[in-house]
Design an enzyme around this catalytic site. Structure first.
Site, PDB file in Angstrom:
ATOM      1  CD1 TRP A 240       2.423  -7.183   1.334  1.00 37.14           C
ATOM      2  CD2 TRP A 240       0.607  -5.890   1.240  1.00 37.14           C
ATOM      3  NE1 TRP A 240       1.338  -7.998   1.080  1.00 37.14           N
ATOM      4  CE2 TRP A 240       0.217  -7.221   1.006  1.00 37.14           C
ATOM      5  CE3 TRP A 240      -0.355  -4.880   1.223  1.00 37.14           C
ATOM      6  CZ2 TRP A 240      -1.103  -7.572   0.788  1.00 37.14           C
ATOM      7  CZ3 TRP A 240      -1.678  -5.233   1.010  1.00 37.14           C
ATOM      8  CH2 TRP A 240      -2.042  -6.566   0.793  1.00 37.14           C
ATOM      9  CB  CYS A 241      -1.402  -5.063   5.161  1.00 38.87           C
ATOM     10  SG  CYS A 241      -3.012  -4.622   5.841  1.00 38.87           S
ATOM     11  CE1 TYR A 242      -2.065   3.714   7.783  1.00 35.09           C
ATOM     12  CE2 TYR A 242      -4.293   2.808   7.844  1.00 35.09           C
ATOM     13  CZ  TYR A 242      -3.376   3.768   8.244  1.00 35.09           C
ATOM     14  OH  TYR A 242      -3.761   4.767   9.112  1.00 35.09           O
TER      15      TYR A 242
END
Length: 484
Positions: free
Chosen positions: A169-171
């Protein structure tokens, strides 16, 4: 020339010849009692003279230390890594200072608040990260996916195991993934794990392997760790000491970093060469990874004398944080406002303490613990009302400030938030100050009272002696008349 006879005529204290006076036992006893009373009253008057009286007033703050207030602090966070611990200051005038480092020091600590290493310098972690151009090509056979079960065996097998701890989920993890996979493919072709065996690049999905990530104190995503096996290997409770990479995240930079780390390792024996051969540029981008997940933040900041906030949180321009996993529990070792009491005044501390409220260390040695599992988006806030207390003395005919003390009241709360949890100290200074003025008694007043005590006791004792003596004489006359 004035004759002695004329001079004697102005004598206020005319003497009665000793032959005309008579000593008595009652007079002697009364004289002893009078002397003791004089000594007692003299001691009480001396004590009163040495004691300083005070007057207290509330006046508009007329601080002599300018428009800024110094805040000294020493706060320990058992679950916040020094990699990302940031101290920020903001106020109602729009001032917003982020990640203050000039007057702030950070030290890694263990869960028991004991230091585990030297000072952590965050400059390496805060520089601008280059992610390179976007890579659309996929490299399915790049980095190996590591699990909790196979991680230990691989870290003991390869001299270098370089791991990308990330979250889907981390950009920033998604920005790194293409470059990481491409770099891993290049490294695998250049240093075949089966024939060369000096290095292996891997990835760990922290949403799938949370225990592995917690064991390695991963708090920000992505985090690139370098695990070594060789002469520099040290064991710490079964875990290898390792390093973090804070350099650029484009493919070229990653490959260059790996090449320089592999170069000093002999391909046949897998032993480190005496000369590591790492360039200064690469060495600056490597730093020992935290062996524990805590941090002690200490130092001072200067803030404007307006309502504001001192905020400690996880911060990074190239990492993401899972707010549900952040735990901002902390122990306040010291927190004070304004100047500390000068050591030259230590001799006056016993005299000053009754005047001061002794609340300048209201939060010292207090713990604020989040009991929720892993953090649960909990922010801990402290609301501090600050008031200045000034003690002024008027000794030796001059008035000067003896000490200035900023005392405060504190109210703390633990609340859940949708945002990244922080530890916030909201401070607000009162526009008024407490002015305590010391009023020592004058020496002339002391001498006047002393003379009044001696003269008064002497006179009263003389009256009592006279009454007693005349009473005894009268009784004797009455008895004598009866006998006749």
């Amino acid at each position: 020339m004035v004759s002695p006879t004329k001079l004697k005529s102005v004598d206020f204290y005319r003497k009665i010849p000793r032959d005309l006076t008579e000593a008595s036992l009652s007079g002697a006893g009364l004289s002893i009692v009078a002397a003791l009373v004089m000594m007692l009253l003299f001691g009480m008057e001396l004590s009163s003279y040495l004691e300083v009286t005070t007057t207290t007033a509330v006046v508009v703050d007329k601080s002599s230390d300018g428009d800024f207030l110094r805040i000294d602090f020493n706060i320990s966070f058992p679950a916040l890594s020094c990699e990302f611990a940031s101290l920020d200051v903001n106020d109602v005038l729009g001032t917003n200072r982020l990640n203050i480092t000039k007057t702030v020091r950070k030290f890694p600590i263990d869960p028991h608040l004991k230091a585990t290493g030297g000072e952590f310098h965050s400059g390496l972690a805060s520089h601008h990260i280059n992610h390179g151009e976007e890579i659309k090509q996929e490299f399915p056979d790049g980095a190996i996916q590591l699990t909790n079960g196979g991680f230990q065996s691989l870290s003991h097998h390869f001299p270098l195991l370089i791991v990308n701890f990330n979250a889907p989920w981390c950009y920033w993890s998604n920005r790194l993934k293409p470059s990481w996979e491409k770099a891993a493919t290049i490294i695998k072709q250049r240093y075949n794990p089966d024939t060369d065996g000096r290095v292996l690049l891997g990835s760990v999905d922290c949403t799938e392997e949370p225990a592995l990530c917690r064991r390695n104190h991963i708090q920000g995503y992505p985090s690139i760790r370098i695990f070594r096996k060789g002469n520099d290997l040290k064991e710490d409770h079964g875990h290898h000491e390792h390093e973090s990479y804070y350099g650029d995240r484009d493919t070229e930079s990653i490959v260059k970093m790996v090449d320089e780390l592999v170069a000093p390792i002999h391909p046949e024996t897998h032993k480190l060469a005496l000369d590591w051969g790492i360039s200064n540029d690469t060495a600056k981008l490597l730093k020992k990874a935290p062996v524990t997940g805590g941090c002690r933040v200490e130092g001072y900041v200067r803030v404007k004398k307006v309502p504001g906030n001192l905020v400690i949180s996880a911060h990074s321009g190239a990492h993401s944080f899972d707010s549900s996993q952040m735990n901002m529990s902390h122990v306040v070792t010291h927190l004070s406002f304004g100047r500390m009491i000068d050591t030259r005044l230590l001799t006056d501390l016993k005299r000053l303490l009754p005047y001061l409220g002794q609340s300048h260390d209201k939060l010292d040695e207090k713990a604020f613990i989040n009991q929720h599992e892993f953090g649960a988006n909990v922010t801990i806030e402290h609301y501090l009302q600050i008031v200045k207390t000034e003690v002024i003395t008027r000794r030796y005919g001059q008035e000067h400030s003896l000490t200035e003390e900023h005392e405060y009241t504190a109210h703390s709360s633990i609340t859940q938030t949708y945002y990244l949890p922080v530890a916030k100290f909201h401070f607000e200074l009162s526009p008024m100050q407490i002015l305590i003025t010391e009023n020592p008694k004058s020496f002339s007043h002391f001498i006047t009272n002393l003379c009044a005590i001696i003269g008064g006791v002497f006179t009263v004792a003389g009256i009592i002696d006279s009454v007693l003596h005349n009473t005894i004489r009268l009784i004797k006359k009455v008895e004598l008349g009866k006998n006749i």
